[in-house]
Design an enzyme around this catalytic site. Structure first.
Site, PDB file in Angstrom:
ATOM      1  N   ASP A  17       0.831  -1.207   0.000  1.00 32.13           N
ATOM      2  CA  ASP A  17       0.000   0.000   0.000  1.00 32.13           C
ATOM      3  C   ASP A  17       0.865   1.257   0.000  1.00 32.13           C
ATOM      4  O   ASP A  17       1.996   1.247   0.497  1.00 32.13           O
ATOM      5  CB  ASP A  17      -0.916  -0.028   1.241  1.00 32.13           C
ATOM      6  CG  ASP A  17      -2.107   0.915   1.092  1.00 32.13           C
ATOM      7  OD1 ASP A  17      -2.353   1.410  -0.031  1.00 32.13           O
ATOM      8  OD2 ASP A  17      -2.797   1.157   2.106  1.00 32.13           O
ATOM      9  N   GLY A  18       0.325   2.331  -0.563  1.00 33.69           N
ATOM     10  CA  GLY A  18       0.996   3.629  -0.504  1.00 33.69           C
ATOM     11  C   GLY A  18       1.570   4.111  -1.819  1.00 33.69           C
ATOM     12  O   GLY A  18       2.245   5.144  -1.845  1.00 33.69           O
ATOM     13  N   TRP A  22       2.884   7.966  -2.508  1.00 34.43           N
ATOM     14  CA  TRP A  22       4.277   8.129  -2.932  1.00 34.43           C
ATOM     15  C   TRP A  22       4.333   9.084  -4.129  1.00 34.43           C
ATOM     16  O   TRP A  22       5.151  10.000  -4.182  1.00 34.43           O
ATOM     17  CB  TRP A  22       4.871   6.764  -3.287  1.00 34.43           C
ATOM     18  CG  TRP A  22       6.320   6.781  -3.660  1.00 34.43           C
ATOM     19  CD1 TRP A  22       7.386   6.575  -2.836  1.00 34.43           C
ATOM     20  CD2 TRP A  22       6.868   7.019  -4.976  1.00 34.43           C
ATOM     21  NE1 TRP A  22       8.561   6.665  -3.542  1.00 34.43           N
ATOM     22  CE2 TRP A  22       8.276   6.945  -4.857  1.00 34.43           C
ATOM     23  CE3 TRP A  22       6.311   7.287  -6.227  1.00 34.43           C
ATOM     24  CZ2 TRP A  22       9.126   7.118  -5.937  1.00 34.43           C
ATOM     25  CZ3 TRP A  22       7.163   7.471  -7.309  1.00 34.43           C
ATOM     26  CH2 TRP A  22       8.554   7.383  -7.157  1.00 34.43           C
ATOM     27  N   ARG A  30      -0.670   9.157 -10.105  1.00 34.18           N
ATOM     28  CA  ARG A  30      -0.710   7.949  -9.248  1.00 34.18           C
ATOM     29  C   ARG A  30      -0.055   6.741  -9.933  1.00 34.18           C
ATOM     30  O   ARG A  30       0.608   5.932  -9.297  1.00 34.18           O
ATOM     31  CB  ARG A  30      -2.155   7.612  -8.881  1.00 34.18           C
ATOM     32  CG  ARG A  30      -2.801   8.598  -7.917  1.00 34.18           C
ATOM     33  CD  ARG A  30      -4.261   8.193  -7.651  1.00 34.18           C
ATOM     34  NE  ARG A  30      -4.345   6.856  -7.099  1.00 34.18           N
ATOM     35  CZ  ARG A  30      -4.237   6.561  -5.797  1.00 34.18           C
ATOM     36  NH1 ARG A  30      -4.074   7.525  -4.913  1.00 34.18           N
ATOM     37  NH2 ARG A  30      -4.323   5.315  -5.386  1.00 34.18           N
ATOM     38  N   HIS A  34       2.477   3.396  -8.951  1.00 36.67           N
ATOM     39  CA  HIS A  34       2.272   1.968  -9.223  1.00 36.67           C
ATOM     40  C   HIS A  34       3.465   1.408 -10.001  1.00 36.67           C
ATOM     41  O   HIS A  34       3.908   0.282  -9.762  1.00 36.67           O
ATOM     42  CB  HIS A  34       0.975   1.748 -10.007  1.00 36.67           C
ATOM     43  CG  HIS A  34      -0.262   2.142  -9.251  1.00 36.67           C
ATOM     44  ND1 HIS A  34      -0.481   1.768  -7.946  1.00 36.67           N
ATOM     45  CD2 HIS A  34      -1.346   2.887  -9.611  1.00 36.67           C
ATOM     46  CE1 HIS A  34      -1.656   2.262  -7.543  1.00 36.67           C
ATOM     47  NE2 HIS A  34      -2.185   2.941  -8.521  1.00 36.67           N
ATOM     48  N   GLU A  64     -12.375  -4.744  -4.338  1.00 30.15           N
ATOM     49  CA  GLU A  64     -12.870  -3.373  -4.129  1.00 30.15           C
ATOM     50  C   GLU A  64     -12.142  -2.357  -5.033  1.00 30.15           C
ATOM     51  O   GLU A  64     -12.657  -1.262  -5.267  1.00 30.15           O
ATOM     52  CB  GLU A  64     -12.683  -2.945  -2.664  1.00 30.15           C
ATOM     53  CG  GLU A  64     -13.685  -3.565  -1.691  1.00 30.15           C
ATOM     54  CD  GLU A  64     -13.309  -4.967  -1.230  1.00 30.15           C
ATOM     55  OE1 GLU A  64     -12.141  -5.381  -1.418  1.00 30.15           O
ATOM     56  OE2 GLU A  64     -14.189  -5.663  -0.680  1.00 30.15           O
ATOM     57  N   ASN A  65     -10.968  -2.710  -5.523  1.00 29.20           N
ATOM     58  CA  ASN A  65     -10.193  -1.757  -6.329  1.00 29.20           C
ATOM     59  C   ASN A  65     -10.831  -1.424  -7.689  1.00 29.20           C
ATOM     60  O   ASN A  65     -10.462  -0.440  -8.320  1.00 29.20           O
ATOM     61  CB  ASN A  65      -8.749  -2.236  -6.530  1.00 29.20           C
ATOM     62  CG  ASN A  65      -7.883  -2.138  -5.281  1.00 29.20           C
ATOM     63  OD1 ASN A  65      -7.006  -2.965  -5.041  1.00 29.20           O
ATOM     64  ND2 ASN A  65      -8.122  -1.118  -4.445  1.00 29.20           N
ATOM     65  N   ARG A  68     -12.098   2.158  -8.260  1.00 22.55           N
ATOM     66  CA  ARG A  68     -11.218   3.314  -8.545  1.00 22.55           C
ATOM     67  C   ARG A  68     -11.550   3.894  -9.925  1.00 22.55           C
ATOM     68  O   ARG A  68     -12.196   3.232 -10.737  1.00 22.55           O
ATOM     69  CB  ARG A  68      -9.752   2.859  -8.491  1.00 22.55           C
ATOM     70  CG  ARG A  68      -9.361   2.476  -7.075  1.00 22.55           C
ATOM     71  CD  ARG A  68      -7.888   2.315  -6.948  1.00 22.55           C
ATOM     72  NE  ARG A  68      -7.570   1.998  -5.555  1.00 22.55           N
ATOM     73  CZ  ARG A  68      -6.377   2.066  -5.028  1.00 22.55           C
ATOM     74  NH1 ARG A  68      -5.353   2.422  -5.774  1.00 22.55           N
ATOM     75  NH2 ARG A  68      -6.177   1.770  -3.764  1.00 22.55           N
TER      76      ARG A  68
HETATM   77  C1  IPE Z   1      -5.478  -2.821  -0.222  1.00 25.13           C
HETATM   78  O1  IPE Z   1      -5.126  -1.490  -0.405  1.00 25.13           O
HETATM   79  C2  IPE Z   1      -5.476  -3.541  -1.535  1.00 25.13           C
HETATM   80  C3  IPE Z   1      -4.175  -3.745  -2.149  1.00 25.13           C
HETATM   81  C4  IPE Z   1      -3.022  -3.436  -1.619  1.00 25.13           C
HETATM   82  C5  IPE Z   1      -4.180  -4.366  -3.450  1.00 25.13           C
HETATM   83  P1  IPE Z   1      -6.225  -0.351  -0.593  1.00 25.13           P
HETATM   84  O2  IPE Z   1      -5.480   0.922  -0.704  1.00 25.13           O
HETATM   85  O3  IPE Z   1      -7.151  -0.701  -1.692  1.00 25.13           O
HETATM   86  O4  IPE Z   1      -7.026  -0.441   0.798  1.00 25.13           O
HETATM   87  P2  IPE Z   1      -7.944   0.633   1.536  1.00 25.13           P
HETATM   88  O5  IPE Z   1      -8.944   1.099   0.530  1.00 25.13           O
HETATM   89  O6  IPE Z   1      -7.052   1.736   1.980  1.00 25.13           O
HETATM   90  O7  IPE Z   1      -8.537  -0.118   2.682  1.00 25.13           O
HETATM   91  C1  IPE Z   2      -1.526   0.219  -3.377  1.00 24.04           C
HETATM   92  O1  IPE Z   2      -1.311   1.580  -3.407  1.00 24.04           O
HETATM   93  C2  IPE Z   2      -1.756  -0.376  -4.729  1.00 24.04           C
HETATM   94  C3  IPE Z   2      -3.134  -0.862  -4.967  1.00 24.04           C
HETATM   95  C4  IPE Z   2      -4.112  -0.853  -4.109  1.00 24.04           C
HETATM   96  C5  IPE Z   2      -3.407  -1.390  -6.286  1.00 24.04           C
HETATM   97  P1  IPE Z   2      -2.503   2.609  -3.390  1.00 24.04           P
HETATM   98  O2  IPE Z   2      -2.864   2.937  -4.796  1.00 24.04           O
HETATM   99  O3  IPE Z   2      -3.634   2.114  -2.571  1.00 24.04           O
HETATM  100  O4  IPE Z   2      -1.819   3.858  -2.707  1.00 24.04           O
HETATM  101  P2  IPE Z   2      -2.478   4.889  -1.699  1.00 24.04           P
HETATM  102  O5  IPE Z   2      -3.083   4.107  -0.572  1.00 24.04           O
HETATM  103  O6  IPE Z   2      -3.532   5.624  -2.476  1.00 24.04           O
HETATM  104  O7  IPE Z   2      -1.355   5.759  -1.269  1.00 24.04           O
HETATM  105 MG    MG Z   3      -4.118   2.336  -0.622  1.00 26.15          MG
END
Ligand code: IPE
Ligand code: IPE
Ligand code: MG
Length: 250
Positions: A17-18, A22, A30, A34, A64-65, A68
């Protein structure tokens, strides 16, 4: 930092995550986060394999992604396809077996084709397994497993009277994968976000503020060292776990 091999987790699962934050910190789109995250995947896969860790599960895309923005989902699927294409040769060279957990059939055709090809090309390897959680959700996994179990009962392949965790777990996506010993989540969030809820029943959790693109082998080693300091009691008392000195044994 060194941890005795016997003290290392056999299976590490990571909630990567993050990436978005970053990129935001650097005023980049974004997807750039990735992209950098993919490079961390490579580094951490190599590091775990070199340490002798047998299984690494990476949460790459949750059910859930899909919520996005379409553009980000499209870019993530493109990156996944790129990663699979680029890494298959290296996986074969390094004897990495690739597995996937999640509703794989719902992934875009191009990704699915690439994924199936990579899994097929690496299926003979046994020392190290990389598991990608793709379109994965623990709750959908339970629903899928319950459906498969009910079908097996209806077909007379399973008996309801014999139901047990040992039987039911064979219907999870992770039927052939041992439970994770250690779950790491990067980016400072302290939640599970629908990841391996049943399999992590007795896992140790480590939450680190480091954003996934910045996560290094050093942080991985620090997490392993922290894991080695913990006592896993599985419901027992600490005293029960200590070997009785032979002079005191009855
Ligand atoms: C969890 O991260 C899913 C993955 C790392 C693939 P998210 O960024 O989607 O989780 P939430 O929405 O903060 O709970
Ligand atoms: C994790 O990073 C990757 C996926 C969930 C695919 P995020 O995209 O959730 O990064 P933040 O949480 O928005 O920083
Ligand atoms: Mg995240």
């Amino acid at each position: 930092m060194s941890v005795a091999p016997s003290q290392l987790p056999a299976h590490i699962a990571i909630i990567m995550d993050g990436n978005g934050r970053w990129a935001k910190q650097r005023k980049l789109p974004r997807i750039e986060g990735h992209r950098r995250g993919v490079e961390t995947v490579r580094a951490i896969t190599d590091a775990t394999r070199e340490l002798g860790i047998r299984y690494l599960t990476l949460y790459a895309f949750s059910v859930e992604n899909w919520k996005r923005p379409e553009e980000e989902v499209g870019a993530l699927m493109g990156l996944l396809e790129f990663f699979l294409k680029r890494e298959t040769k290296a996986m074969i060279k390094n004897r990495v077996r690739l597995l996937a957990i999640g509703r794989i059939h719902e992934l875009p055709e191009r990704v699915r084709t690439q994924l199936i090809a990579a899994m097929k090309a690496t299926e003979r390897f046994t020392d190290y397994t990389l598991v990608l959680a793709l379109n994965y959700g623990a709750r959908t996994e339970v629903v899928d497993a319950a459906r498969a179990y009910a079908t097996a009962v209806a077909a007379g392949k399973e008996k309801l009277n014999d139901s047990s965790w040992e039987t039911f777990r064979r219907y999870l996506y992770t039927a052939d994968i041992p439970d994770p010993d250690l779950v790491i989540r990067t980016s400072g969030e302290s939640r599970v976000s629908n990841f391996l809820l049943l399999q992590a029943a007795y896992a140790e959790f480590i939450f680190t503020p480091v954003l996934w693109p910045d996560f290094t082998k050093g942080e991985l080693l620090a997490a392993c060292a922290e894991f080695a300091r913990r006592e896993r009691r599985y419901g027992q008392t600490s005293e029960q776990l200590k070997p009785v000195p032979s002079a005191l044994a009855p």
